[in-house]
Design an enzyme around this catalytic site. Structure first.
Site, PDB file in Angstrom:
ATOM      1  N   CYS A 103       4.653  -3.627  -3.976  1.00  0.00           N
ATOM      2  CA  CYS A 103       4.502  -3.296  -2.936  1.00  0.00           C
ATOM      3  C   CYS A 103       2.573  -2.084  -3.436  1.00  0.00           C
ATOM      4  O   CYS A 103       3.042  -1.132  -3.836  1.00  0.00           O
ATOM      5  CB  CYS A 103       4.549  -2.284  -2.075  1.00  0.00           C
ATOM      6  SG  CYS A 103       3.363  -2.401  -0.659  1.00  0.00           S
ATOM      7  N   LYS A 126      16.679  -3.681   4.904  1.00  0.00           N
ATOM      8  CA  LYS A 126      16.283  -2.725   4.620  1.00  0.00           C
ATOM      9  C   LYS A 126      17.407  -1.836   5.113  1.00  0.00           C
ATOM     10  O   LYS A 126      19.004  -2.209   6.616  1.00  0.00           O
ATOM     11  CB  LYS A 126      15.283  -2.385   5.738  1.00  0.00           C
ATOM     12  CG  LYS A 126      14.203  -3.064   5.329  1.00  0.00           C
ATOM     13  CD  LYS A 126      13.212  -3.324   6.454  1.00  0.00           C
ATOM     14  CE  LYS A 126      12.149  -4.317   6.376  1.00  0.00           C
ATOM     15  NZ  LYS A 126      10.697  -4.574   7.307  1.00  0.00           N
ATOM     16  N   VAL A 186       6.281  -0.004   3.848  1.00  0.00           N
ATOM     17  CA  VAL A 186       5.834   0.493   3.008  1.00  0.00           C
ATOM     18  C   VAL A 186       4.561   1.153   3.021  1.00  0.00           C
ATOM     19  O   VAL A 186       4.529   0.092   2.952  1.00  0.00           O
ATOM     20  CB  VAL A 186       7.096   0.976   2.421  1.00  0.00           C
ATOM     21  CG1 VAL A 186       8.501   0.641   2.024  1.00  0.00           C
ATOM     22  CG2 VAL A 186       6.720  -0.920   1.305  1.00  0.00           C
ATOM     23  N   GLU A 188       1.481   3.991   5.957  1.00  0.00           N
ATOM     24  CA  GLU A 188      -0.455   3.612   6.455  1.00  0.00           C
ATOM     25  C   GLU A 188      -0.761   4.265   4.990  1.00  0.00           C
ATOM     26  O   GLU A 188      -0.967   5.020   4.998  1.00  0.00           O
ATOM     27  CB  GLU A 188      -1.396   3.307   7.849  1.00  0.00           C
ATOM     28  CG  GLU A 188      -0.878   3.230   8.841  1.00  0.00           C
ATOM     29  CD  GLU A 188      -0.706   1.631   8.763  1.00  0.00           C
ATOM     30  OE1 GLU A 188      -1.169   1.150   7.770  1.00  0.00           O
ATOM     31  OE2 GLU A 188       0.484   1.000   9.322  1.00  0.00           O
ATOM     32  N   SER A 189      -0.686   3.105   4.467  1.00  0.00           N
ATOM     33  CA  SER A 189      -1.827   4.175   2.715  1.00  0.00           C
ATOM     34  C   SER A 189      -2.799   5.105   3.029  1.00  0.00           C
ATOM     35  O   SER A 189      -2.610   5.615   1.926  1.00  0.00           O
ATOM     36  CB  SER A 189      -1.757   3.275   2.278  1.00  0.00           C
ATOM     37  OG  SER A 189      -2.700   1.421   2.146  1.00  0.00           O
TER      38      SER A 189
END
Length: 261
Positions: free
Chosen positions: A33, A60, A73, A93-94
């Site tokens: 990802c 999951k 993720v 949230e990246s």
């Protein structure tokens, strides 16, 4: 990777919850990802003591959905300070995770500019990058050309030119300056790392090597990023990326690629 780095092998439905460790940040991940890669790049650059738990996003684990009902993720979990009772904090949230790592861990210099205007400008560019990342995903997962492939690839190609022009305007090696990558560099890198997938899928329509000749500043940036010690620790070889893309395009999603023994 980081000295305190631990990776658990692939976790899926029915897997028991691996107990949290004190003094380590846990990153729930899917190893292919790009959003997760953002978080790991910043964790490495900021010398965050962390561990990774790789999850099967098609099966999951139940406890992941309890921690993050969306099952997304990266999700980050940290034990409450001084709380031996298992209480923890959760973030996802990246971009938010990256900001948290940058502000909370001071073992390494900040990845954002000390100048408020430049910091805000970089954030605008990070947000705008959603257009390019969206085009990438659309092209990669277009199994049958619905008549928009050529247009999608052409717009993506032009977007690369926009970032080439901006880096040329800045006159620096990285978007974050001349010494090391900054937050903007790390936030856009995961998709640039994956661009060779498009060349492998559409060699006649997206000849990446030729495209980069049109954007020499951006091409030089790619080479500088590949030479950066943080990127080298985190990036995945192109052939492995492509194997995963092939598996996800046919619906099998081989999450076990690169799985440690």
């Amino acid at each position: 990777m980081c000295t305190d780095f631990i990776m658990f092998c692939l976790i899926l439905t029915g897997s028991p919850f691996p107990p949290l460790q004190k003094d380590k940040v846990r990153i729930y991940s899917m190893r292919f990802c790009p959003y997760v890669e953002r978080a790991i790049l910043v964790a490495e650059a900021k010398k965050v003591p962390y561990e990774i738990v790789n999850c099967n996003l098609k099966q999951k684990p139940e406890w992941l959905l309890e921690k993050n009902p969306a099952g997304k993720v990266p999700t980050v979990e940290i034990l409450e300070e001084g709380g031996g009772g298992g209480d923890s904090k959760i973030l996802d949230e990246s971009l938010i995770v990256a900001d948290f790592f940058d502000e909370a861990f001071t073992q390494a210099p900040s990845l954002v500019s000390a100048d408020p205007f430049q910091k805000a400008t970089d954030r605008v560019w990070m947000e705008a990058f959603g257009k390019l990342s969206g085009l990438y995903f659309k092209a990669v997962y277009m199994k049958v050309d619905d008549g928009t492939l050529d247009t999608t690839l052409e717009i993506l190609r032009k977007e690369l030119g926009v970032y080439d022009k901006e880096l040329h305007r800045r006159g620096s090696k990285f978007y974050g300056g001349n010494s090391t990558p900054g937050m903007l560099d790390f936030m856009i890198w995961p998709w640039i790392e994956r661009l060779p997938n498009l060349q492998k899928l559409y060699s006649d329509k997206f000849p990446l090597d030729d495209i980069l000749k049109e954007y020499p500043t951006f091409a030089a940036w790619i080479n500088s990023m590949k030479a950066d010690v943080t990127v080298q620790k985190v990036m995945i070889p192109t052939d492995i990326h492509f194997k995963y893309i092939v598996s996800s395009r046919n619906g099998t999603n081989d999450y076990t690629l690169m799985e440690e023994e």
